[in-house]
Design a protein around this motif. Sequence first.
Motif, PDB file in Angstrom:
ATOM      1  N   ARG A 155       0.854  -1.178   0.000  1.00 24.31           N
ATOM      2  CA  ARG A 155       0.000   0.000   0.000  1.00 24.31           C
ATOM      3  C   ARG A 155       0.894   1.233   0.000  1.00 24.31           C
TER       4      ARG A 155
ATOM      5  N   THR B 108      -4.119   6.474  -2.036  1.00 27.46           N
ATOM      6  CA  THR B 108      -3.439   5.277  -1.563  1.00 27.46           C
ATOM      7  C   THR B 108      -3.901   4.098  -2.400  1.00 27.46           C
ATOM      8  N   ILE B 109      -2.947   3.422  -3.029  1.00 28.15           N
ATOM      9  CA  ILE B 109      -3.276   2.297  -3.888  1.00 28.15           C
ATOM     10  C   ILE B 109      -2.706   1.013  -3.288  1.00 28.15           C
ATOM     11  N   THR B 110      -3.344  -0.107  -3.615  1.00 34.30           N
ATOM     12  CA  THR B 110      -2.897  -1.422  -3.165  1.00 34.30           C
ATOM     13  C   THR B 110      -2.463  -2.224  -4.371  1.00 34.30           C
ATOM     14  N   ALA B 111      -1.235  -2.734  -4.322  1.00 33.68           N
ATOM     15  CA  ALA B 111      -0.674  -3.464  -5.459  1.00 33.68           C
ATOM     16  C   ALA B 111      -0.154  -4.815  -4.987  1.00 33.68           C
TER      17      ALA B 111
ATOM     18  N   PHE C 129       1.866   0.723 -10.264  1.00 30.42           N
ATOM     19  CA  PHE C 129       0.920   0.970 -11.351  1.00 30.42           C
ATOM     20  C   PHE C 129       1.006  -0.129 -12.415  1.00 30.42           C
TER      21      PHE C 129
ATOM     22  N   ILE D 278      -0.921  -3.186 -11.259  1.00 28.25           N
ATOM     23  CA  ILE D 278      -2.375  -2.997 -11.219  1.00 28.25           C
ATOM     24  C   ILE D 278      -2.970  -2.950 -12.625  1.00 28.25           C
ATOM     25  N   SER D 279      -2.312  -2.217 -13.514  1.00 33.87           N
ATOM     26  CA  SER D 279      -2.889  -1.959 -14.846  1.00 33.87           C
ATOM     27  C   SER D 279      -2.333  -2.851 -15.932  1.00 33.87           C
TER      28      SER D 279
END
Length: 207
Positions: free
Chosen positions: A52, A81-84, A160, A163-164
């Motif tokens: 995170r 805040t992103i979760t990877a 990123f 995730i993408s």
Amino acid sequence: MSSTKKPEGTALSRDERWLAFGAVGVGVIMAGLIIAVAASHLVETFAGGTIRLVAPFVDESAELPIGPDGTMRTVEVEQATITAPDTPLVSVFALVAQVVVQALAMLTIVACLTWLCLNIARTRVFAPANEHLLGTCALASGLAWGLTMLLNAMSINGAFASISDRDYNNVLFEAELTPLIVTLVFGVLAAAFRVGARLQKDTEGLV
């Protein structure tokens, strides 16, 4: 200009001892806090077995229930805040290294400033060591600033990408100017102490 260097073997006065004890005490407390904050940040980052982290955005929007009765409203997103969960190993290493570099830089600065206070307590204000201590602070701050920006970009890019599936290219290279200002301040202080040491040496040569 009178000498600001206490002769070797001269006992410290009561005020000087309190200044020395206070400097060491504050330095130890700050070092403990730095280590605790770094450890806490790592635990929070890797909580639940996934990464995170706070990532920057530009020209992105999201819907939030901030209107009357929870009505959705569009807001612009600058940070989130992103979760990877599947972040590449190199980005995980960069994320950990970023925290370690920042902690080591702050510990170095605290140690140097504590030593500087001890020298001042011994009335060694313009001793050559003080210039070197401030120069070390500037070097630690500058190196940490550059490395942190690079490592931060690596960790965010990796998050990123995971995730993408490498299909999102809206990644920014953030530059925090505060550490750079701190570096300049330490550099100026080091230069001032160098000038003071030279003036004191020239003055003592005239006595």
